[in-house]
Motif scaffolding. Structure first.
Motif, short mmCIF file in Angstrom:
data_model
loop_
_atom_site.label_atom_id
_atom_site.label_comp_id
_atom_site.label_asym_id
_atom_site.label_seq_id
_atom_site.Cartn_x
_atom_site.Cartn_y
_atom_site.Cartn_z
N LEU A 45 0.84 -1.20 0.00
CA LEU A 45 0.00 0.00 0.00
C LEU A 45 0.88 1.25 0.00
CD1 LEU A 45 -2.80 1.31 0.19
CD2 LEU A 45 -2.62 1.08 2.68
N GLY A 46 1.95 1.23 0.78
CA GLY A 46 2.88 2.36 0.78
C GLY A 46 3.55 2.55 -0.57
N VAL A 47 3.84 1.44 -1.25
CA VAL A 47 4.44 1.52 -2.59
C VAL A 47 3.46 2.14 -3.57
CG1 VAL A 47 5.31 0.14 -4.52
CG2 VAL A 47 6.08 -0.35 -2.19
N VAL A 48 2.18 1.77 -3.48
CA VAL A 48 1.16 2.36 -4.37
C VAL A 48 1.05 3.86 -4.14
CG1 VAL A 48 -1.32 2.41 -4.87
CG2 VAL A 48 -0.14 0.22 -4.68
N VAL A 49 1.05 4.28 -2.87
CA VAL A 49 1.01 5.72 -2.55
C VAL A 49 2.25 6.40 -3.13
CG1 VAL A 49 1.11 7.40 -0.67
CG2 VAL A 49 -0.43 5.44 -0.50
N ALA A 50 3.41 5.78 -2.97
CA ALA A 50 4.66 6.35 -3.48
C ALA A 50 4.65 6.46 -5.00
CB ALA A 50 5.85 5.52 -3.01
N LEU A 51 4.15 5.45 -5.69
CA LEU A 51 4.10 5.48 -7.16
C LEU A 51 3.16 6.57 -7.66
CD1 LEU A 51 4.16 1.67 -8.04
CD2 LEU A 51 5.98 3.36 -8.40
N THR A 52 2.04 6.74 -6.98
CA THR A 52 1.11 7.80 -7.37
C THR A 52 1.75 9.18 -7.16
OG1 THR A 52 -0.75 6.40 -6.75
CG2 THR A 52 -1.19 8.75 -6.96
N ALA A 53 2.42 9.36 -6.04
CA ALA A 53 3.10 10.63 -5.78
C ALA A 53 4.25 10.84 -6.77
CB ALA A 53 3.61 10.67 -4.34
N TRP A 54 4.95 9.76 -7.13
CA TRP A 54 6.04 9.86 -8.11
C TRP A 54 5.51 10.34 -9.46
CZ3 TRP A 54 11.12 10.10 -7.90
CH2 TRP A 54 11.83 9.99 -9.09
N ARG A 55 4.37 9.80 -9.85
CA ARG A 55 3.77 10.23 -11.13
C ARG A 55 3.43 11.72 -11.07
NH1 ARG A 55 3.32 9.02 -16.60
NH2 ARG A 55 1.58 10.25 -17.33
#
Length: 168
Positions: free
Chosen positions: A63-73
């Protein structure tokens, strides 16, 4: 003695990519914070009584990785001008436009970023120029408007001021 950094030629400065500043900084902070916080919590979850297994920990970190990927985009939002057109990379969609496709630019009202008026009658957001960046955003919007004017559609042949056409 240090040498001054080279000053880019005006054409290069005019064609520099547009990027949000505050939004990008916040998004990059969210990337690292979410990985750190979700990772630490996943490691420190109590495993007493079999309540939190390895799968639960991996899912939580995921879940943290998904949040990080969205913020990275979000941090990778950019608009890259060139002599042939503008590549706009927003949160979800990346689109390449030629300068003649852009008939106008708006940066006002309630919109948080620049909006392009397209020749097809549609509009497109340019999230790379955001009001949250303060006075910088106004300068960047003006630079984009100047690029649209400089590289945009050429006047129609036989229009006013063209050779072979008399003024009324």
């Amino acid at each position: 003695m240090t040498a001054d950094p080279p000053v880019p030629p005006p054409a290069t400065a005019a064609l520099a990519p547009f990027r949000p500043r505050r939004g990008r900084a916040v998004a990059l902070g969210v990337v690292w914070s979410s990985l750190l916080v979700f990772g630490v919590i996943a490691v420190l979850m109590p495993s007493e009584g079999g309540r939190w297994g390895i799968g639960d920990r991996l899912m939580f970190f995921g879940l943290g990785v998904v949040v990080a990927l969205t913020a990275w985009r979000y941090a990778s939002i950019v608009a890259v001008p060139s002599r042939s057109g503008l590549v706009v990379r927003n949160l979800v969609v990346t689109r390449t436009l030629t300068w003649p496709e852009i008939v106008g630019i708006q940066f006002g009202g309630g919109e948080p970023w620049v909006t392009l008026d397209l020749e097809e009658g549609d509009t497109m957001a340019v999230m790379a120029i955001q009001k949250a960046d303060g006075p910088v955003s106004g300068r960047e919007a003006s630079r984009l408007a100047a690029l649209v004017q400089a590289f945009g559609e050429s006047p129609e042949p036989g229009g006013p001021g063209e050779p072979g056409r008399s003024a009324p």
